[in-house]
Motif scaffolding. Structure first.
Motif, PDB file in Angstrom:
ATOM      1  N   TYR A 163      18.893  -6.227  51.798  1.00 53.43           N
ATOM      2  CA  TYR A 163      19.966  -5.292  52.147  1.00 53.43           C
ATOM      3  C   TYR A 163      21.052  -5.902  53.011  1.00 53.43           C
ATOM      4  O   TYR A 163      22.104  -5.315  53.210  1.00 53.43           O
ATOM      5  CB  TYR A 163      19.378  -4.023  52.785  1.00 53.43           C
ATOM      6  CG  TYR A 163      18.829  -3.136  51.691  1.00 53.43           C
ATOM      7  CD1 TYR A 163      19.601  -2.133  51.130  1.00 53.43           C
ATOM      8  CD2 TYR A 163      17.581  -3.384  51.137  1.00 53.43           C
ATOM      9  CE1 TYR A 163      19.127  -1.363  50.080  1.00 53.43           C
ATOM     10  CE2 TYR A 163      17.089  -2.623  50.081  1.00 53.43           C
ATOM     11  CZ  TYR A 163      17.875  -1.617  49.563  1.00 53.43           C
ATOM     12  OH  TYR A 163      17.413  -0.871  48.505  1.00 53.43           O
ATOM     13  N   THR A 194      25.890  -0.864  46.250  1.00 61.15           N
ATOM     14  CA  THR A 194      25.114  -1.443  47.352  1.00 61.15           C
ATOM     15  C   THR A 194      23.815  -0.665  47.597  1.00 61.15           C
ATOM     16  O   THR A 194      22.911  -1.185  48.232  1.00 61.15           O
ATOM     17  CB  THR A 194      25.935  -1.475  48.654  1.00 61.15           C
ATOM     18  OG1 THR A 194      26.275  -0.130  49.019  1.00 61.15           O
ATOM     19  CG2 THR A 194      27.203  -2.295  48.500  1.00 61.15           C
ATOM     20  N   GLY A 254      21.026   7.044  41.990  1.00 55.59           N
ATOM     21  CA  GLY A 254      20.067   6.579  42.986  1.00 55.59           C
ATOM     22  C   GLY A 254      19.536   7.772  43.747  1.00 55.59           C
ATOM     23  O   GLY A 254      20.129   8.853  43.699  1.00 55.59           O
TER      24      GLY A 254
HETATM   25  N1  PMP Z   1      19.780  -0.148  44.165  1.00 56.08           N
HETATM   26  C1  PMP Z   1      19.658  -0.241  45.493  1.00 56.08           C
HETATM   27  C2  PMP Z   1      20.122  -1.475  46.162  1.00 56.08           C
HETATM   28  C3  PMP Z   1      19.121   0.818  46.221  1.00 56.08           C
HETATM   29  O1  PMP Z   1      19.006   0.730  47.554  1.00 56.08           O
HETATM   30  C4  PMP Z   1      18.722   1.978  45.553  1.00 56.08           C
HETATM   31  C5  PMP Z   1      18.142   3.137  46.321  1.00 56.08           C
HETATM   32  N2  PMP Z   1      16.761   2.992  46.476  1.00 56.08           N
HETATM   33  C6  PMP Z   1      18.868   2.042  44.171  1.00 56.08           C
HETATM   34  C7  PMP Z   1      19.398   0.959  43.502  1.00 56.08           C
HETATM   35  C8  PMP Z   1      18.458   3.265  43.414  1.00 56.08           C
HETATM   36  O2  PMP Z   1      17.067   3.299  43.254  1.00 56.08           O
HETATM   37  P1  PMP Z   1      16.267   4.650  43.159  1.00 56.08           P
HETATM   38  O3  PMP Z   1      16.883   5.448  42.092  1.00 56.08           O
HETATM   39  O4  PMP Z   1      14.893   4.201  42.779  1.00 56.08           O
HETATM   40  O5  PMP Z   1      16.349   5.312  44.470  1.00 56.08           O
END
Ligand code: PMP
Length: 299
Positions: A163, A194, A254
């Motif tokens: 991150y 991001t 996300g």
């Molecule tokens: N990419 C990144 C870098 C993230 O932090 C997230 C959030 N977890 C996602 C993609 C989306 O993933 P998800 O749908 O599993 O939350």
């Protein structure tokens, strides 16, 4: 708006099997997770008391730890139960849930084989990553930072260390007046935001980059299932930057972002259309269904 610091709030945090008062959930400064980023986490949302795709998140957390070479000392069933306990203990039904596992203080060196692995789970009310801007669509600047090759970093893990790239990219984008950044990968292909994956509409189909070098979003998989239910074709493929001008719609997916329309990426403008609106509405409906109904549609 005044920020309420995350270490100074009311509530309870689940920590290695105990419920700890929020302000007492403190970590020693010589923790391996802090110095060497040996931490993995999840972001989940509860809607009306049900944590959406809970088992998938708990399993990904365990898998993220394994990719970093450690075993979280709790099963997926136990992690599911702890997530549910923590929202109940805090009296929340709509919540963001943040489990995090990290290596402890037994060793503070690159080698960390003797460290204990800890797990904590916090939760709080968090409406949407982009707040009220979500429905009108967000604007993405193009990041200079790239998502690394899977040979360079453990990119399939939701590892804390990854991150730092997102924070650098997002800070730069914010300084330039964008809401977020679109990141390319080490090959120069379109990768993701991001903190969310990205989807585009080309000729009435949803196209989304193959998750190589970035997190395979659980939300994106759920949205793909919804698209199929509505006879919308979804194509996972390499997407190149010069294709961005030809896309007619774009949206982020996300847990925190949910389905967020994108109205601009660099010089390219998009108008959220029928596909974005259908998937946004259907996603908002899906997350409020019972876990059994969700499993029928999106598992
Ligand atoms: N990419 C990144 C870098 C993230 O932090 C997230 C959030 N977890 C996602 C993609 C989306 O993933 P998800 O749908 O599993 O939350």
């Amino acid at each position: 708006m005044a920020l309420i610091p995350f270490d100074d709030r009311d509530g309870l945090i689940w920590w290695d099997g105990e419920m700890v008062p929020w302000r007492d959930a403190k970590l020693h400064v010589l923790s391996h997770g802090l110095h060497y980023a040996s931490g993995v986490f999840e972001g989940e949302r509860a809607y009306a008391g049900n944590i959406f795709m809970l088992r998938q998140h708990s399993e990904r957390l365990i898998q993220s730890g394994r990719i970093l070479g450690f075993e979280i000392p709790w099963t997926a069933e136990e992690i599911d139960a702890a997530c549910q306990q923590v929202i109940a203990a805090n009296g929340l039904v709509d919540a963001y849930i943040r489990p995090i596992a990290w290596r402890g203080s037994e060793q503070l060196s690159v080698s960390a084989q003797q460290t204990k692995v800890h797990l904590a789970i916090a939760c709080w009310a968090w409406p949407n990553l982009f707040g009220n801007d979500r429905m009108k669509g967000v604007r993405l600047g193009i990041a200079e930072w790239k998502r690394p090759s899977p040979e360079t970093a453990p990119t399939a893990s939701k590892a804390a260390g990854l991150y730092m790239i997102g924070t650098l990219a997002k800070h730069r984008a914010e300084a330039e007046g964008w809401d977020d950044a679109l990141m390319y990968d080490w090959r120069g292909q379109v990768a993701e935001g991001t903190g969310a994956n990205i989807c585009f509409v080309f000729d009435g189909e949803v196209h989304t980059p193959t998750p190589e070098g970035f997190l395979d979003s659980i939300t994106r998989r759920a949205v793909t299932a919804l698209a199929h239910k509505h006879q919308i074709k979804v194509v996972e493929r390499a997407i190149l930057p010069d294709e961005l001008a030809r896309a007619t719609e774009a949206f982020l997916v996300g847990t925190a972002a949910e389905v967020t329309p994108v109205r601009q990426i660099g010089p390219n403008h998009y108008t959220p259309g029928q596909i974005t609106n259908t998937l946004l509405t259907e996603y908002d409906r899906l997350v409020r269904m019972s876990p059994a109904e969700v499993a029928k549609i999106a598992a």
